[in-house]
Design a protein around this motif. Structure first.
Motif, PDB file in Angstrom:
ATOM      1  N   ALA A  76       7.744  50.977  33.630  1.00 19.55           N
ATOM      2  CA  ALA A  76       7.024  52.007  34.489  1.00 19.55           C
ATOM      3  C   ALA A  76       6.174  52.795  33.669  1.00 19.55           C
ATOM      4  O   ALA A  76       6.463  53.878  33.497  1.00 19.55           O
ATOM      5  N   PHE A  77       5.207  51.964  33.385  1.00 19.65           N
ATOM      6  CA  PHE A  77       4.219  52.766  32.329  1.00 19.65           C
ATOM      7  C   PHE A  77       2.540  52.596  33.057  1.00 19.65           C
ATOM      8  O   PHE A  77       1.782  51.888  32.439  1.00 19.65           O
ATOM      9  N   THR A  78       2.499  53.520  34.082  1.00 19.27           N
ATOM     10  CA  THR A  78       1.352  53.124  34.612  1.00 19.27           C
ATOM     11  C   THR A  78      -0.032  53.164  33.776  1.00 19.27           C
ATOM     12  O   THR A  78      -0.163  54.306  33.065  1.00 19.27           O
ATOM     13  N   GLY A  79      -0.765  52.213  34.100  1.00 14.86           N
ATOM     14  CA  GLY A  79      -2.048  52.333  33.137  1.00 14.86           C
ATOM     15  C   GLY A  79      -2.012  51.587  31.785  1.00 14.86           C
ATOM     16  O   GLY A  79      -2.960  51.550  31.176  1.00 14.86           O
ATOM     17  N   GLU A  80      -0.821  51.419  31.457  1.00 13.95           N
ATOM     18  CA  GLU A  80      -0.629  50.600  30.003  1.00 13.95           C
ATOM     19  C   GLU A  80      -0.652  49.255  30.084  1.00 13.95           C
ATOM     20  O   GLU A  80      -0.474  48.510  31.013  1.00 13.95           O
ATOM     21  N   VAL A  81      -0.784  48.656  28.966  1.00 14.15           N
ATOM     22  CA  VAL A  81      -1.103  47.092  28.838  1.00 14.15           C
ATOM     23  C   VAL A  81      -0.125  46.554  27.745  1.00 14.15           C
ATOM     24  O   VAL A  81       0.201  47.467  26.632  1.00 14.15           O
ATOM     25  N   SER A  82       0.673  45.754  28.153  1.00 16.00           N
ATOM     26  CA  SER A  82       1.942  45.150  27.153  1.00 16.00           C
ATOM     27  C   SER A  82       1.412  44.098  26.194  1.00 16.00           C
ATOM     28  O   SER A  82       0.217  43.296  26.506  1.00 16.00           O
ATOM     29  N   ALA A  83       2.247  43.753  25.311  1.00 16.55           N
ATOM     30  CA  ALA A  83       1.719  42.579  24.213  1.00 16.55           C
ATOM     31  C   ALA A  83       2.028  41.396  24.895  1.00 16.55           C
ATOM     32  O   ALA A  83       1.143  40.366  24.830  1.00 16.55           O
ATOM     33  N   THR A  84       3.015  41.273  26.007  1.00 18.07           N
ATOM     34  CA  THR A  84       3.101  40.156  26.539  1.00 18.07           C
ATOM     35  C   THR A  84       2.101  39.639  27.625  1.00 18.07           C
ATOM     36  O   THR A  84       1.594  38.590  27.681  1.00 18.07           O
ATOM     37  N   MET A  85       1.477  40.798  28.062  1.00 14.73           N
ATOM     38  CA  MET A  85       0.108  40.566  29.086  1.00 14.73           C
ATOM     39  C   MET A  85      -0.928  40.028  28.147  1.00 14.73           C
ATOM     40  O   MET A  85      -1.686  39.195  28.587  1.00 14.73           O
ATOM     41  N   LEU A  86      -1.182  40.817  26.981  1.00  8.61           N
ATOM     42  CA  LEU A  86      -2.422  40.299  26.296  1.00  8.61           C
ATOM     43  C   LEU A  86      -2.075  38.624  25.647  1.00  8.61           C
ATOM     44  O   LEU A  86      -2.942  38.039  25.602  1.00  8.61           O
ATOM     45  N   THR A  87      -1.074  38.341  25.278  1.00  6.12           N
ATOM     46  CA  THR A  87      -0.915  36.972  24.785  1.00  6.12           C
ATOM     47  C   THR A  87      -0.919  36.105  25.805  1.00  6.12           C
ATOM     48  O   THR A  87      -1.407  34.899  25.570  1.00  6.12           O
ATOM     49  N   SER A  88      -0.493  36.476  26.989  1.00  2.00           N
ATOM     50  CA  SER A  88      -0.402  35.533  28.174  1.00  2.00           C
ATOM     51  C   SER A  88      -2.055  35.122  28.596  1.00  2.00           C
ATOM     52  O   SER A  88      -2.101  34.134  29.327  1.00  2.00           O
ATOM     53  N   ILE A  89      -2.998  36.010  28.100  1.00  2.00           N
ATOM     54  CA  ILE A  89      -4.304  35.560  28.421  1.00  2.00           C
ATOM     55  C   ILE A  89      -5.013  35.124  27.147  1.00  2.00           C
ATOM     56  O   ILE A  89      -6.470  35.054  27.025  1.00  2.00           O
ATOM     57  N   GLY A  90      -4.261  34.719  26.153  1.00  2.00           N
ATOM     58  CA  GLY A  90      -4.827  34.337  24.838  1.00  2.00           C
ATOM     59  C   GLY A  90      -5.467  35.337  23.818  1.00  2.00           C
ATOM     60  O   GLY A  90      -6.171  35.024  22.995  1.00  2.00           O
ATOM     61  N   VAL A  91      -4.859  36.651  23.987  1.00  2.00           N
ATOM     62  CA  VAL A  91      -5.362  37.613  23.169  1.00  2.00           C
ATOM     63  C   VAL A  91      -4.238  37.769  22.127  1.00  2.00           C
ATOM     64  O   VAL A  91      -3.157  38.253  22.445  1.00  2.00           O
ATOM     65  N   ASN A  92      -4.340  37.359  20.814  1.00  2.00           N
ATOM     66  CA  ASN A  92      -3.517  37.433  19.932  1.00  2.00           C
ATOM     67  C   ASN A  92      -3.636  38.480  18.756  1.00  2.00           C
ATOM     68  O   ASN A  92      -3.031  38.410  17.645  1.00  2.00           O
ATOM     69  N   THR A  93      -4.792  39.208  18.855  1.00  2.00           N
ATOM     70  CA  THR A  93      -4.988  40.341  17.775  1.00  2.00           C
ATOM     71  C   THR A  93      -5.294  41.681  18.577  1.00  2.00           C
ATOM     72  O   THR A  93      -5.439  41.933  19.789  1.00  2.00           O
ATOM     73  N   VAL A  94      -4.706  42.716  17.963  1.00  2.00           N
ATOM     74  CA  VAL A  94      -4.775  44.218  18.518  1.00  2.00           C
ATOM     75  C   VAL A  94      -4.936  45.163  17.457  1.00  2.00           C
ATOM     76  O   VAL A  94      -4.539  44.946  16.293  1.00  2.00           O
TER      77      VAL A  94
END
Length: 249
Positions: A72-90
């Motif tokens: 429950a972190f409205t407006g936030e983005v997780s590592a799992t979300m990023l890697t699931s679309i092919g984003v592996n750098t932050v």
């Protein structure tokens, strides 16, 4: 052998059509040299950006992420979300995240751990403000940021770390950091990594400079022995300016 990297941080800029146009221009016309190119676009554009650079050597990065796996972190983005679309750098610890969103070293340490748990590459930002430089406290500030936010990780994790020095005092203040000042801090940081983790890791970690790099000063800054590229802000929003910086490697 450490990499030469030019990372463009777009911050909160561009519309999706503008982003598509810029990514295509960079992909199709970038200088042919040994620089690794990373584009950190706003969250809404990341999936499309990954699609557009497929088959090229350009990498796409997120500008931030949350430390939790989900919830429950409205407006936030997780590592799992990023890697699931092919984003592996932050990018983590950017001076604007520290200043405007009050991200401290303890929080950043948690974010680093989460990113590394997902085998992401972390561009870890650090740097002193004008008052720190004026009080001759800049080395201490940088050392504490690194020790408290990053130096808890294992030696094995350093393969996923890129460092980015941001002299906050030289960004939008009228002050200017010289190439010599950039080199001085980069050497200090490399020596600090050497003391904590050993010479092999220190010599292989890329340290980027993020203090208002432009096409007319990039070559001189990048020529310094401990400056391995740049984390670029405003100049990354214009393809010709970005190309001019990349050509400075």
């Amino acid at each position: 052998m450490r990499k030469n990297i030019v990372a463009g941080n777009w911050k909160m800029n561009k519309t999706l059509p503008q982003a598509i146009e810029l990514i295509n221009e960079i992909k199709n016309n970038k200088p042919n040299n040994n620089a690794e190119i990373i584009l950190a676009t706003p969250f809404p554009f990341l999936a499309k950006a990954v699609e557009l650079v497929a088959g090229s050597d350009i990498k796409i990065a997120a500008q931030n992420m949350h430390q939790a796996e989900g919830g429950a972190f409205t407006g936030e983005v997780s590592a799992t979300m990023l890697t699931s679309i092919g984003v592996n750098t932050v990018i983590l610890g950017h001076s604007e995240r520290r200043a405007y969103f009050h991200e401290n070293d303890a929080l950043l340490a948690n974010k680093v751990d989460t990113a590394l748990a997902h085998d992401m590459t972390v561009i870890f930002c650090f740097g002193e403000e004008l008052k720190d430089r004026q009080n001759d406290n800049h080395f201490n500030v940088v050392e504490y940021q690194l020790r408290d936010g990053l130096f808890h990780i294992s030696k094995e994790n350093w393969k996923n770390i890129v460092l980015a020095y941001e002299p906050v005092w030289a960004i939008g203040t009228g002050e200017t950091a010289s190439p010599e000042q950039a080199q001085e801090m980069h050497l200090f940081v490399r020596n600090l990594v050497d003391k904590v983790y050993g010479s092999e890791i220190a010599e292989n970690v890329s340290i980027l400079y993020g203090g208002s790099v432009k096409p007319d000063n990039a070559k001189e800054i990048f020529s310094k022995p401990d400056v391995d590229g740049g984390l670029i802000g405003g100049a990354a929003l214009n393809a010709n300016d970005f190309f001019g910086i990349i050509s400075g490697i």
